[in-house]
Write a protein that holds these residues in place. Structure first.
Motif, PDB file in Angstrom:
ATOM      1  N   GLN A 176       0.690  -1.347   0.017  1.00 48.95           N
ATOM      2  CA  GLN A 176       0.106   0.060  -0.120  1.00 48.95           C
ATOM      3  C   GLN A 176       0.815   1.347   0.161  1.00 48.95           C
ATOM      4  N   VAL A 177       2.135   1.183   0.283  1.00 46.33           N
ATOM      5  CA  VAL A 177       3.016   2.382   0.392  1.00 46.33           C
ATOM      6  C   VAL A 177       4.360   2.141  -0.536  1.00 46.33           C
ATOM      7  N   THR A 178       3.850   1.458  -1.754  1.00 53.73           N
ATOM      8  CA  THR A 178       5.204   1.515  -2.792  1.00 53.73           C
ATOM      9  C   THR A 178       5.562   3.013  -3.140  1.00 53.73           C
ATOM     10  N   TRP A 179       4.603   3.880  -3.017  1.00 57.55           N
ATOM     11  CA  TRP A 179       5.071   5.162  -3.430  1.00 57.55           C
ATOM     12  C   TRP A 179       6.077   5.703  -2.330  1.00 57.55           C
ATOM     13  N   ALA A 180       6.474   5.314  -1.132  1.00 54.53           N
ATOM     14  CA  ALA A 180       7.365   5.918  -0.189  1.00 54.53           C
ATOM     15  C   ALA A 180       8.732   5.671  -0.513  1.00 54.53           C
ATOM     16  N   PRO A 181       9.563   6.746  -0.479  1.00 57.27           N
ATOM     17  CA  PRO A 181      11.001   6.416  -0.818  1.00 57.27           C
ATOM     18  C   PRO A 181      11.456   5.591   0.232  1.00 57.27           C
ATOM     19  N   ARG A 182      12.595   4.746  -0.150  1.00 60.18           N
ATOM     20  CA  ARG A 182      13.228   3.914   0.908  1.00 60.18           C
ATOM     21  C   ARG A 182      14.598   4.193   0.763  1.00 60.18           C
ATOM     22  N   VAL A 183      15.323   4.147   2.132  1.00 58.86           N
ATOM     23  CA  VAL A 183      16.497   4.470   2.409  1.00 58.86           C
ATOM     24  C   VAL A 183      17.219   3.209   3.428  1.00 58.86           C
ATOM     25  N   ASN A 184      18.239   2.570   3.032  1.00 53.94           N
ATOM     26  CA  ASN A 184      18.804   1.384   4.069  1.00 53.94           C
ATOM     27  C   ASN A 184      20.078   2.208   4.723  1.00 53.94           C
ATOM     28  N   ILE A 185      20.035   1.943   5.967  1.00 54.30           N
ATOM     29  CA  ILE A 185      21.144   3.115   6.623  1.00 54.30           C
ATOM     30  C   ILE A 185      21.351   1.908   7.930  1.00 54.30           C
ATOM     31  N   GLU A 187       8.478  17.035  -1.950  1.00 57.49           N
ATOM     32  CA  GLU A 187       8.159  17.739  -3.277  1.00 57.49           C
ATOM     33  C   GLU A 187       6.814  16.972  -3.649  1.00 57.49           C
ATOM     34  N   GLY A 188       6.825  15.687  -3.475  1.00 59.62           N
ATOM     35  CA  GLY A 188       5.556  15.235  -3.796  1.00 59.62           C
ATOM     36  C   GLY A 188       4.269  15.634  -2.965  1.00 59.62           C
ATOM     37  N   TRP A 189       4.646  15.902  -1.737  1.00 50.72           N
ATOM     38  CA  TRP A 189       3.665  16.387  -0.794  1.00 50.72           C
ATOM     39  C   TRP A 189       2.945  17.733  -0.910  1.00 50.72           C
ATOM     40  N   GLU A 190       3.899  18.631  -1.704  1.00 51.19           N
ATOM     41  CA  GLU A 190       3.617  19.873  -1.966  1.00 51.19           C
ATOM     42  C   GLU A 190       3.013  19.904  -3.339  1.00 51.19           C
ATOM     43  N   ARG A 196      -3.561   5.420  -8.680  1.00 40.78           N
ATOM     44  CA  ARG A 196      -2.502   4.729  -9.406  1.00 40.78           C
ATOM     45  C   ARG A 196      -2.297   5.422 -10.564  1.00 40.78           C
ATOM     46  N   ARG A 197      -3.031   5.773 -11.499  1.00 42.56           N
ATOM     47  CA  ARG A 197      -2.742   6.539 -12.471  1.00 42.56           C
ATOM     48  C   ARG A 197      -2.370   7.913 -12.407  1.00 42.56           C
ATOM     49  N   LEU A 198      -2.911   8.557 -11.341  1.00 40.32           N
ATOM     50  CA  LEU A 198      -2.383   9.893 -10.754  1.00 40.32           C
ATOM     51  C   LEU A 198      -0.885   9.993 -10.797  1.00 40.32           C
ATOM     52  N   ARG A 199      -0.510   8.818  -9.810  1.00 39.76           N
ATOM     53  CA  ARG A 199       0.879   8.835  -9.450  1.00 39.76           C
ATOM     54  C   ARG A 199       1.767   8.505 -10.583  1.00 39.76           C
ATOM     55  N   GLU A 200       1.400   7.723 -11.636  1.00 34.38           N
ATOM     56  CA  GLU A 200       1.907   7.390 -12.883  1.00 34.38           C
ATOM     57  C   GLU A 200       2.147   8.632 -13.866  1.00 34.38           C
ATOM     58  N   GLU A 201       1.221   9.711 -13.466  1.00 35.46           N
ATOM     59  CA  GLU A 201       1.367  10.754 -14.398  1.00 35.46           C
ATOM     60  C   GLU A 201       1.912  11.986 -13.895  1.00 35.46           C
ATOM     61  N   PHE A 202       1.713  12.006 -12.506  1.00 37.25           N
ATOM     62  CA  PHE A 202       1.969  13.364 -12.016  1.00 37.25           C
ATOM     63  C   PHE A 202       3.247  13.237 -10.718  1.00 37.25           C
ATOM     64  N   PRO A 254       0.869  10.643   0.835  1.00 35.06           N
ATOM     65  CA  PRO A 254      -0.366  10.054   0.582  1.00 35.06           C
ATOM     66  C   PRO A 254      -1.223  11.019  -0.330  1.00 35.06           C
ATOM     67  N   VAL A 255      -2.121  10.221  -1.181  1.00 35.30           N
ATOM     68  CA  VAL A 255      -3.244  11.015  -2.041  1.00 35.30           C
ATOM     69  C   VAL A 255      -4.502  10.835  -1.563  1.00 35.30           C
ATOM     70  N   GLU A 256      -5.018  11.780  -1.341  1.00 37.09           N
ATOM     71  CA  GLU A 256      -6.567  11.690  -0.923  1.00 37.09           C
ATOM     72  C   GLU A 256      -7.638  12.162  -2.053  1.00 37.09           C
ATOM     73  N   ILE A 257      -8.583  10.991  -2.272  1.00 35.07           N
ATOM     74  CA  ILE A 257      -9.627  11.322  -3.581  1.00 35.07           C
ATOM     75  C   ILE A 257     -10.943  11.214  -2.703  1.00 35.07           C
ATOM     76  N   SER A 258     -11.655  12.160  -2.879  1.00 34.49           N
ATOM     77  CA  SER A 258     -13.144  12.325  -2.441  1.00 34.49           C
ATOM     78  C   SER A 258     -13.970  12.518  -3.668  1.00 34.49           C
ATOM     79  N   VAL A 259     -15.302  11.944  -3.591  1.00 30.40           N
ATOM     80  CA  VAL A 259     -16.418  11.882  -4.752  1.00 30.40           C
ATOM     81  C   VAL A 259     -17.378  12.795  -4.382  1.00 30.40           C
ATOM     82  N   ARG A 260     -18.055  13.743  -5.175  1.00 31.38           N
ATOM     83  CA  ARG A 260     -19.022  14.242  -4.853  1.00 31.38           C
ATOM     84  C   ARG A 260     -20.052  14.020  -6.137  1.00 31.38           C
ATOM     85  N   VAL A 261     -21.440  13.484  -5.767  1.00 28.95           N
ATOM     86  CA  VAL A 261     -22.332  12.816  -6.556  1.00 28.95           C
ATOM     87  C   VAL A 261     -23.309  13.991  -6.947  1.00 28.95           C
ATOM     88  N   ARG A 262     -23.826  14.335  -8.167  1.00 24.67           N
ATOM     89  CA  ARG A 262     -24.885  15.133  -8.164  1.00 24.67           C
ATOM     90  C   ARG A 262     -26.286  14.737  -7.827  1.00 24.67           C
TER      91      ARG A 262
END
Length: 488
Positions: A366-375, A395-398, A460-466, A472-480
């Motif tokens: 679920q968090v494959t988008w998080a940068p990883r560092v081995n230290i 940068e992604g956060w902003e 997933r596609r938003l991350r691939e594109e932008f 984290p990316v939050e998506i909410s839906v408003r229905v007419r």
């Protein structure tokens, strides 16, 4: 963020009215606040006079600190040894600003963790402009108090003597015995109830240098970025802070749960100044903890909320646990940028590395988008790689996506992969906007509810594109809402 109403009207033949849309629960709530309403993170503080609160264990130092700063910030429990590090807080008395340093209990002829706690108290005295020595008036002068007075005299710092636990006028008689310490007039106080604290602070300001006139703590761009070090107990957070600071800034011990209060430090790393915050380890079940451990967990949660990015430390030499994944989920749900730091990497052999890769693929999908560092916090191996990872996460956060680009993306996505038909109906995305960033929040206006699986596909596609690495990316839906039709 403004919505292109004209474009919406031309495409759908009806004026754009957000109030006609409801969320999944039927609520017609306003859009989240845009960038103009976001809180700016506090910049670095002005140089303020520093007051160190010291004394032997369990005399009420942390309670007095809370009384001085006017809020329950320092962890307090009626057992000795709760505070272990030196922890800095901002305070204000009659318009004068200063910094208060809470310290662990000082003891003589101790070893192990107790010796390191005492060492941190002595460092706090060396760095302070003035000192308050807290003594338990109900006990009187002890050998430890007398030994500490000798240490304080060598520093030549101004010392104010606080006789704590004086809850009424009758107990003030016992305070007279404290003159024997040779520190001048003992000031009777009750840190628990606030009795005498004003007179004590008046005496303190006679000893402190003048504070600068400029205000502090006002959000302004350009201040150090706040980085919280989080993880389960004994994973190496304090060791990492000490390695980054280049000094024994916090107490490190093999006993799990050494850190109780969040400890922050300004650190030069990668040519810039950062504010790193060491936090108490998040235990397996917070609701089953009590006393100091319970309040330490609450302080850790607050530290995460105040941070911009959280570096979650994971013990790479041990199997990933449910506790690790729960902590990562907690950070993501708090909306902070996220970096995963696999500590103790120098202790891994090839077999363990292979097992770890499988665990990551299985448990952290679920968090494959998080940068990883081995230290390695102990040796300092690859700690410099934290900077590019943190930068990428911030940068992604902003990141912000313009309305035009977002809707072009959504139109192409819907044409290529439309929402599945359910019950003879196919929901359509009518319009989309990024309501805010830090973290990125998107609102999609649709003709029907979008299934959770389809929303995950959009993310997933938003991350691939932008991009959006490390956030984290939050998506909410408003229905007419369906408009009621009156029959003629």
């Amino acid at each position: 963020m403004t919505v292109d109403h004209d474009a919406f009207d031309d495409e759908f033949g009806a004026p754009f009215d957000p109030s006609e849309f409801v969320d999944e629960f039927g609520n017609a709530e306003p859009l989240p606040a845009g960038p103009g309403d976001e809180d700016e993170f506090a910049a670095d503080q002005a140089v303020l006079p520093v007051l160190a609160i010291v004394g032997r264990p369990n005399v009420g130092k942390s309670t007095l600190v809370n009384r001085i700063i006017g809020r329950r910030e320092a962890v307090v429990q009626d057992v000795p040894g709760v505070t272990r590090d030196r922890v800095y807080y901002e305070a204000n008395w009659t318009g004068r600003r200063f910094t208060v340093v809470d310290t662990g209990g000082w003891e003589v002829d101790v070893d192990g963790m107790h010796a390191r706690v005492a060492e941190q108290a002595e460092i706090a005295v060396e760095l302070a402009d003035a000192v308050v020595l807290v003594v338990d008036a109900t006990v009187g002068v002890t050998n430890t108090d007398e030994a500490f007075v000798k240490v304080l005299r060598r520093t030549k710092k101004p010392v104010v003597l606080a006789a704590n636990k004086v809850d009424n006028a009758r107990q003030e008689i016992e305070v007279a015995a404290l003159w024997s310490l040779g520190l001048g007039e003992p000031h009777p106080v009750s840190a628990m109830h606030g009795r005498g604290s004003g007179d004590l602070l008046d005496a303190v300001f006679d000893a402190l240098p003048e504070a600068p006139s400029e205000l502090i703590g006002i959000g302004r761009p350009g201040g150090p970025r706040r980085v919280a070090l989080v993880g389960k107990p004994n994973v190496g957070k304090s060791s990492l802070l000490n390695k980054l600071a280049g000094q024994e800034r916090v107490v490190v011990d093999a006993v799990a749960g050494t850190t109780r209060d969040p400890v922050d430090e300004l650190i030069e790393l990668g040519g810039r100044t950062w504010r790193f915050v060491d936090t108490a380890g998040i235990r397996r079940r917070v609701h089953q903890t009590y006393g100091a451990d319970f309040y330490a967990s609450l302080r850790t949660s607050a530290a995460i909320e105040k941070a911009e990015v959280a570096v979650v430390l994971i013990d790479a030499s041990d199997r990933l646990t449910e506790q690790d994944t729960r902590i990562i989920t907690k950070v993501a749900e708090s909306g902070r940028a996220l970096v995963l730091a696999y500590n103790k990497w120098d202790m891994l052999d090839d077999e363990r590395r292979n097992y770890l890769e499988r665990e990551i693929e299985q448990d952290l999908v679920q968090v494959t988008w998080a940068p990883r560092v081995n230290i390695s916090a102990q040796t300092g191996r690859h700690v410099e790689k934290l900077v590019p990872a943190i930068d990428a996460a911030l940068e992604g956060w902003e990141t912000r996506v313009s309305t035009a680009k977002l809707n072009a993306f959504l139109n192409a996505l819907a044409a290529e992969h439309p929402h599945p038909v359910r019950g003879g109906k196919q929901p359509r995305i009518l319009f989309g906007t990024q309501a805010s960033n830090r973290p990125p929040r998107f609102v999609l206006f649709a003709s029907g509810f979008l299934e959770a699986g389809y929303r995950r596909f959009i993310e997933r596609r938003l991350r691939e594109e932008f991009g959006f690495a490390g956030t984290p990316v939050e998506i909410s839906v408003r229905v007419r809402e369906k408009r009621s039709r009156t029959k003629k």
